[in-house]
Design a protein around this motif. Structure first.
Motif, PDB file in Angstrom:
ATOM      1  N   MET A 149     -29.958  21.179 -58.902  1.00 43.01           N
ATOM      2  CA  MET A 149     -29.997  19.843 -58.355  1.00 43.01           C
ATOM      3  C   MET A 149     -30.581  18.911 -59.416  1.00 43.01           C
ATOM      4  O   MET A 149     -31.465  19.285 -60.161  1.00 43.01           O
ATOM      5  CB  MET A 149     -30.875  19.834 -57.095  1.00 43.01           C
ATOM      6  N   SER A 150     -30.076  17.704 -59.473  1.00 46.59           N
ATOM      7  CA  SER A 150     -30.618  16.716 -60.396  1.00 46.59           C
ATOM      8  C   SER A 150     -31.305  15.614 -59.586  1.00 46.59           C
ATOM      9  O   SER A 150     -30.848  15.242 -58.522  1.00 46.59           O
ATOM     10  CB  SER A 150     -29.503  16.119 -61.254  1.00 46.59           C
ATOM     11  N   THR A 151     -32.401  15.130 -60.130  1.00 45.93           N
ATOM     12  CA  THR A 151     -33.167  14.080 -59.455  1.00 45.93           C
ATOM     13  C   THR A 151     -33.422  12.949 -60.434  1.00 45.93           C
ATOM     14  O   THR A 151     -33.779  13.192 -61.583  1.00 45.93           O
ATOM     15  CB  THR A 151     -34.512  14.628 -58.936  1.00 45.93           C
ATOM     16  N   VAL A 152     -33.216  11.737 -59.970  1.00 44.81           N
ATOM     17  CA  VAL A 152     -33.518  10.548 -60.757  1.00 44.81           C
ATOM     18  C   VAL A 152     -34.580   9.762 -60.001  1.00 44.81           C
ATOM     19  O   VAL A 152     -34.378   9.378 -58.853  1.00 44.81           O
ATOM     20  CB  VAL A 152     -32.263   9.679 -60.986  1.00 44.81           C
ATOM     21  N   THR A 153     -35.711   9.557 -60.667  1.00 43.10           N
ATOM     22  CA  THR A 153     -36.802   8.770 -60.085  1.00 43.10           C
ATOM     23  C   THR A 153     -36.899   7.475 -60.876  1.00 43.10           C
ATOM     24  O   THR A 153     -37.062   7.507 -62.096  1.00 43.10           O
ATOM     25  CB  THR A 153     -38.139   9.534 -60.161  1.00 43.10           C
ATOM     26  N   THR A 154     -36.767   6.357 -60.184  1.00 47.71           N
ATOM     27  CA  THR A 154     -36.835   5.058 -60.839  1.00 47.71           C
ATOM     28  C   THR A 154     -38.154   4.388 -60.464  1.00 47.71           C
ATOM     29  O   THR A 154     -38.446   4.195 -59.284  1.00 47.71           O
ATOM     30  CB  THR A 154     -35.652   4.172 -60.426  1.00 47.71           C
ATOM     31  N   VAL A 186     -36.500   7.413 -55.353  1.00 54.47           N
ATOM     32  CA  VAL A 186     -36.085   8.767 -55.721  1.00 54.47           C
ATOM     33  C   VAL A 186     -34.689   9.023 -55.194  1.00 54.47           C
ATOM     34  O   VAL A 186     -34.399   8.785 -54.018  1.00 54.47           O
ATOM     35  CB  VAL A 186     -37.060   9.822 -55.137  1.00 54.47           C
ATOM     36  N   GLN A 187     -33.813   9.495 -56.074  1.00 59.56           N
ATOM     37  CA  GLN A 187     -32.467   9.871 -55.678  1.00 59.56           C
ATOM     38  C   GLN A 187     -32.282  11.351 -56.002  1.00 59.56           C
ATOM     39  O   GLN A 187     -32.205  11.732 -57.171  1.00 59.56           O
ATOM     40  CB  GLN A 187     -31.414   9.028 -56.395  1.00 59.56           C
ATOM     41  N   GLN A 188     -32.245  12.172 -54.947  1.00 62.99           N
ATOM     42  CA  GLN A 188     -32.046  13.602 -55.143  1.00 62.99           C
ATOM     43  C   GLN A 188     -30.562  13.903 -55.241  1.00 62.99           C
ATOM     44  O   GLN A 188     -29.738  13.189 -54.683  1.00 62.99           O
ATOM     45  CB  GLN A 188     -32.662  14.387 -53.995  1.00 62.99           C
ATOM     46  N   ASP A 189     -30.246  14.964 -55.950  1.00 60.97           N
ATOM     47  CA  ASP A 189     -28.870  15.368 -56.204  1.00 60.97           C
ATOM     48  C   ASP A 189     -28.082  14.182 -56.764  1.00 60.97           C
ATOM     49  O   ASP A 189     -26.984  13.861 -56.325  1.00 60.97           O
ATOM     50  CB  ASP A 189     -28.221  15.933 -54.943  1.00 60.97           C
ATOM     51  N   ALA A 190     -28.689  13.534 -57.741  1.00 59.33           N
ATOM     52  CA  ALA A 190     -28.158  12.300 -58.313  1.00 59.33           C
ATOM     53  C   ALA A 190     -26.794  12.489 -58.961  1.00 59.33           C
ATOM     54  O   ALA A 190     -25.936  11.619 -58.875  1.00 59.33           O
ATOM     55  CB  ALA A 190     -29.140  11.735 -59.333  1.00 59.33           C
TER      56      ALA A 190
END
Length: 124
Positions: free
Chosen positions: A1-6, A75-79
């Motif tokens: 899984m990829s996560t993007v935290t802004t 936070v966007q999980q499963d980006a």
């Protein structure tokens, strides 16, 4: 899984600020990469990439240690999957025509083909 935290970070004014925030965030466990969009006089956008969700408190502490303040966290999980889904409609539309022109093919149209004349030398 990829996560993007802004992170929305306030107080950053130069490349040195970016370097400090980047260095401190990269030291947080699980952080793969950091990207900063510096917005002098406004809230800068700091994007943190990771495989799994990160500890928000650790991210806030790293930014605080660098001398700045976190104004927002998203936070966007499963980006990666979300990005692919967002682009799927555009990709499908571009592939609707066999020749790749992005238009709907006519009902009786044959697929476009390319031919090359090997007797003509290429232009210099």
């Amino acid at each position: 899984m990829s996560t993007v935290t802004t992170l929305g970070v306030t107080g950053m004014t130069c490349g040195n600020c970016v370097a400090h925030v980047t260095k401190d965030l990269e030291a947080v466990a699980g952080v793969e990469n950091v990207s900063v969009e510096l917005r002098v006089g406004s809230t800068s956008e700091v994007t943190v990439f990771s495989d799994d969700p990160l500890d928000e408190a650790a991210l806030r502490e790293a930014v605080d240690e660098a001398g700045y303040e976190v104004a927002s966290v998203e936070v966007q999980q499963d980006a990666l999957a979300a990005q692919y889904a967002e682009q799927a409609a555009d990709k499908q539309e571009a592939h609707d025509c066999a020749c790749g022109c992005g238009t709907e093919p006519a009902a009786d149209a044959a697929p476009a083909t390319k031919t090359y004349d090997l007797q003509v030398p290429p232009r210099a």
